[in-house]
Design an enzyme around this catalytic site. Structure first.
Site, short mmCIF file in Angstrom:
data_model
loop_
_atom_site.label_atom_id
_atom_site.label_comp_id
_atom_site.label_asym_id
_atom_site.label_seq_id
_atom_site.Cartn_x
_atom_site.Cartn_y
_atom_site.Cartn_z
N GLY A 35 -0.35 -24.60 34.05
CA GLY A 35 1.21 -24.52 33.30
C GLY A 35 1.58 -25.87 32.63
N ALA A 37 2.66 -28.83 34.03
CA ALA A 37 2.10 -29.93 34.99
C ALA A 37 0.59 -29.89 34.74
CB ALA A 37 2.54 -29.87 36.32
N SER A 66 17.01 -23.49 29.50
CA SER A 66 18.06 -24.54 28.98
C SER A 66 17.51 -25.02 27.48
CB SER A 66 17.84 -25.76 29.79
OG SER A 66 16.42 -26.05 30.20
N GLY A 67 16.28 -24.57 27.20
CA GLY A 67 15.68 -25.16 26.07
C GLY A 67 14.85 -26.62 26.57
N ARG A 272 24.90 -17.59 47.03
CA ARG A 272 25.12 -17.36 48.29
C ARG A 272 26.28 -16.00 48.27
NH1 ARG A 272 24.96 -22.03 50.20
NH2 ARG A 272 27.14 -22.29 50.48
N GLU A 353 5.72 -28.32 40.17
CA GLU A 353 6.42 -27.58 41.29
C GLU A 353 5.59 -27.44 42.65
OE1 GLU A 353 8.19 -23.80 39.89
OE2 GLU A 353 8.73 -23.28 41.95
N LEU A 370 11.32 -29.23 34.82
CA LEU A 370 10.50 -29.53 33.74
C LEU A 370 10.34 -31.04 33.66
CD1 LEU A 370 9.05 -28.56 31.40
CD2 LEU A 370 11.08 -28.51 30.05
C1 LIG Z 1 13.68 -18.01 35.85
C2 LIG Z 1 13.43 -19.31 35.93
C3 LIG Z 1 14.20 -20.07 35.00
C4 LIG Z 1 13.82 -21.55 35.01
N1 LIG Z 1 14.54 -22.42 34.47
C5 LIG Z 1 14.41 -23.62 34.37
C6 LIG Z 1 15.36 -24.40 33.72
O1 LIG Z 1 16.13 -23.83 32.84
N2 LIG Z 1 14.76 -25.74 33.57
C7 LIG Z 1 13.77 -26.49 34.09
O2 LIG Z 1 13.62 -27.49 34.32
N3 LIG Z 1 12.91 -25.61 35.00
C8 LIG Z 1 13.25 -24.43 34.95
N4 LIG Z 1 12.32 -23.42 35.88
C9 LIG Z 1 11.37 -24.22 36.50
C10 LIG Z 1 10.08 -24.25 35.59
O3 LIG Z 1 9.92 -23.47 34.85
C11 LIG Z 1 8.96 -24.61 36.63
O4 LIG Z 1 9.30 -25.43 37.60
C12 LIG Z 1 7.57 -25.29 35.94
O5 LIG Z 1 7.46 -24.30 34.92
C13 LIG Z 1 6.88 -25.44 36.74
O6 LIG Z 1 5.51 -25.96 36.15
P1 LIG Z 1 4.24 -26.11 36.78
O7 LIG Z 1 3.33 -26.45 35.61
O8 LIG Z 1 4.23 -26.99 38.01
O9 LIG Z 1 3.71 -24.66 37.28
P2 LIG Z 1 3.49 -23.27 36.63
O10 LIG Z 1 4.04 -23.11 35.20
O11 LIG Z 1 4.05 -22.08 37.50
O12 LIG Z 1 2.02 -23.25 36.55
C14 LIG Z 1 1.13 -22.96 37.65
C15 LIG Z 1 -0.25 -22.68 37.26
O13 LIG Z 1 -1.09 -22.70 38.22
C16 LIG Z 1 -2.06 -21.66 37.90
N5 LIG Z 1 -2.69 -21.17 39.64
C17 LIG Z 1 -1.57 -20.88 40.59
N6 LIG Z 1 -2.43 -20.66 41.85
C18 LIG Z 1 -3.68 -21.01 41.47
C19 LIG Z 1 -4.78 -20.93 42.02
N7 LIG Z 1 -4.94 -20.80 43.47
N8 LIG Z 1 -5.98 -21.35 41.30
C20 LIG Z 1 -6.16 -21.71 40.12
N9 LIG Z 1 -4.91 -21.57 39.31
C21 LIG Z 1 -3.68 -21.29 40.10
C22 LIG Z 1 -0.90 -20.54 37.56
O14 LIG Z 1 -2.03 -19.62 37.01
C23 LIG Z 1 -0.29 -21.32 36.40
O15 LIG Z 1 -1.28 -21.34 35.43
C24 LIG Z 1 12.81 -21.88 35.91
C25 LIG Z 1 11.99 -21.08 36.48
C26 LIG Z 1 12.21 -19.92 36.41
C27 LIG Z 1 11.34 -18.76 37.38
#
Ligand SMILES: Cc1cc2nc3c(=O)[nH]c(=O)nc-3n(C[C@H](O)[C@H](O)[C@H](O)COP(=O)(O)OP(=O)(O)OC[C@H]3O[C@@H](n4cnc5c(N)ncnc54)[C@H](O)[C@@H]3O)c2cc1C
Length: 516
Positions: A35, A37, A66-67, A272, A353, A370
């Site tokens: 993702g 991160a 949000s963009g 809620r 996350e 983000l």
């Molecule tokens: C509907 C919705 C709206 C949102 N709106 C906003 C917003 O407006 N503004 C904002 O800042 N944030 C928003 N968020 C939150 C934001 O999108 C996430 O917090 C962010 O994308 C997390 O990024 P990440 O790289 O930590 O995790 P992710 O993008 O979830 O990536 C995780 C990665 O880990 C991989 N993975 C998981 N488990 C394993 C494993 N055991 N082995 C190998 N790979 C694994 C997955 O395949 C994926 O590639 C929103 C989220 C949702 C669901």
């Protein structure tokens, strides 16, 4: 955005491989998750070799409302963002962490530009566009080996330090020796059956880290977006109505036209209210007709992109109220980390996350997930590259000892919906805990749910995103909750002593659960 960006998930290719010889990857840091991160961490490794592992390409960021520019603070100042973050955190944020992340906000857009990913202030690039651009940028880095699809199944710990990982490609287990693992594996919102989060966001790697001895923090804190369009439950398919559209002219009402009381800018409160009305057997609708009429004239970009999503699904908010329900959108809790991403387990880092570093506190501010993922990936990469290497250990003979179970996710989702909803009670939490905890020893998803139920039971108060109907007020002192797998095991026994276990008739037996 970089060339190739903006592609929908269907259009994107999968430039990843599992054909690589694991021996060639000897002792390289392993990043788990592709993702925002994980990809940013890989880019921050510069030209140092690293391995990027991902079980699927669908990132959490796709649903970003949000963009990208707004989330990354293009129109914000560090002090304003820090102030709003602390206000939303309800006393649980770490001041230093908030200052550190918001202070770094000013450089984020420049850094992305240096990686070949321009983000223009005011533009409304989507989460998919950012993710596709990052993936393209990582793919051309010769120092990054991408292993996908491959899932982290186990951390190998020797003498209290991470010495390797075991990866599951579906057809074989790959052991890799490494003294540095960065978990960027996202959250747990896919444990809710509400269609908003990716199917891979079920927290398996949190369970893997817990089994290896790492501590997890504030797992009871889940942010619910109040306005998911109530259309279906296919994971990752849902539409989130931007909270900014919920102005004074937006009306929340039930199927009888009865308005929901109290207009507030706190999404947790609104979520809620909707949850409780629906729990009373009603449907809830959001009437945006006035907003759409005014916004279309003003060409509001947030509204425009939301309308495009609706029209693609055959819905017209200009003529109808929209059926809504709250949906889990961000797990505030996660692996307990310092700002550097270090967890309590030497050799294990976390960012995005998956991590809980005290930035959000008890509730999340729009755009901060983000921002945190982008900023903290750099901190983690810098800390890992500056570490003292640990002597190599041969881990080739080690195999995962917990068995793979099948069919438990629906059981866990049912318990999550009942117990970890926007409103919680001791009774539903204990019942859910007793329901899933007997599988926690074998099943990663059950272990994550167990840890979440225990954390929610431990927080005998209401604060930020966590609301206990039986403890509706906040305590005078704000405290974090924290559990290791061993502590959870003891806690379950203590809870079980006071609450005799009655299995529900639909719970699967152990024999039914195990893959044959
Ligand atoms: C509907 C919705 C709206 C949102 N709106 C906003 C917003 O407006 N503004 C904002 O800042 N944030 C928003 N968020 C939150 C934001 O999108 C996430 O917090 C962010 O994308 C997390 O990024 P990440 O790289 O930590 O995790 P992710 O993008 O979830 O990536 C995780 C990665 O880990 C991989 N993975 C998981 N488990 C394993 C494993 N055991 N082995 C190998 N790979 C694994 C997955 O395949 C994926 O590639 C929103 C989220 C949702 C669901």
């Amino acid at each position: 955005m970089a060339p190739g960006a903006g592609a929908s998930p269907e259009e994107r290719e999968t430039p990843m491989t599992t054909g690589t010889d694991p021996h060639a990857l000897h002792e390289q840091p392993v990043i788990v998750g592709a993702g925002v991160a994980g990809l940013m961490t890989a880019l921050h490794f510069g030209n140092r070799p690293c391995v990027l592992v991902s079980c699927a390409e669908q990132p959490g960021i796709g649903a970003l409302r949000s963009g990208v520019a707004a989330a990354l603070g293009a129109d914000d100042t560090a002090s304003a963002r820090a102030g709003r973050t602390l206000e939303r955190a309800a006393g649980l944020a770490c001041l230093e962490t908030v200052q550190c992340i918001t202070a770094a906000m000013g450089n984020v857009i420049d850094t992305l530009g240096r990686f070949g990913i321009p983000v223009a202030a005011g533009a409304r690039d989507s989460g998919y566009a950012l993710h596709a651009a990052l993936l393209a940028a990582v793919h051309v880095r010769p120092n990054v080996t991408i292993l996908a699809p491959a899932a982290l199944r186990r951390l190998v710990v020797v003498d209290g330090h991470v010495r390797g990982v075991i990866l599951d490609t579906g057809s074989r287990m790959i052991p890799l020796d490494t003294d540095a693992v960065i978990l960027a594996s996202g959250g747990t919102c896919g444990l809710y059956d509400d269609g908003l989060s990716p199917v891979t966001a079920i927290g398996r790697s949190l369970a893997v880290a817990a089994r290896a001895g790492a501590a997890l923090s504030d797992l009871e804190l889940v942010h619910f977006h109040p306005f998911a369009l109530s259309l279906g439950n296919t994971p990752g398919s849902g539409v989130a109505i931007p909270f900014e559209l919920y102005g004074p002219d937006a009306i929340l009402h039930d199927e009888q036209g009865q308005k929901l009381e109290g207009h507030t800018n706190d999404p947790a409160y609104v979520a809620r209210a909707i949850y409780e009305r629906r729990a009373g057997g009603h449907a809830v609708f959001l009437d945006l007709r006035k907003i759409v009429a005014a916004g279309t004239q003003n060409a509001d970009p947030t509204l425009k992109s939301f309308l495009a999503l609706c029209h693609a699904r055959g819905i017209d908010p200009a003529t109808q109220s929209l059926p809504v329900r709250p949906a889990a959108a961000f797990h505030i809790g996660g692996l307990k980390t310092e700002i550097s991403g270090r967890t309590s387990l030497p050799g294990l880092w976390a960012c995005g996350e998956a991590a809980c570093n005290g930035f959000h506190g008890a509730s999340v501010l729009h755009g901060n997930p983000l921002l945190e993922a982008v900023v903290c990936s750099r901190f983690a990469a810098e800390d890992v590259t500056g570490r003292m290497p640990v002597p190599f250990r041969d881990i080739s003979g080690i195999h995962p000892d917990q068995s793979l179970t099948k069919g438990l996710l629906p059981v866990v989702r049912k318990s999550m919906a009942a117990a970890m909803a926007p409103t919680r009670t001791e009774e539903t939490l204990v019942s859910a805990l007793m329901h899933v905890s007997r599988f926690a020893e074998y099943d990663d998803v059950a272990l994550v749910a167990e840890l979440m139920f225990l954390s929610a039971l431990k927080r005998n108060e209401s604060r930020g995103a966590h609301f206990r109907a039986d403890f509706p007020k906040p305590d005078a002192i704000a405290r974090h909750t924290s559990f290791t797998a061993t502590e959870a095991h003891t806690a379950v026994r203590l809870v079980g002593r006071d609450h005799p276990i009655t299995w529900s008739p639909d719970a699967p037996t152990k024999t039914e659960l195990f893959t044959t």
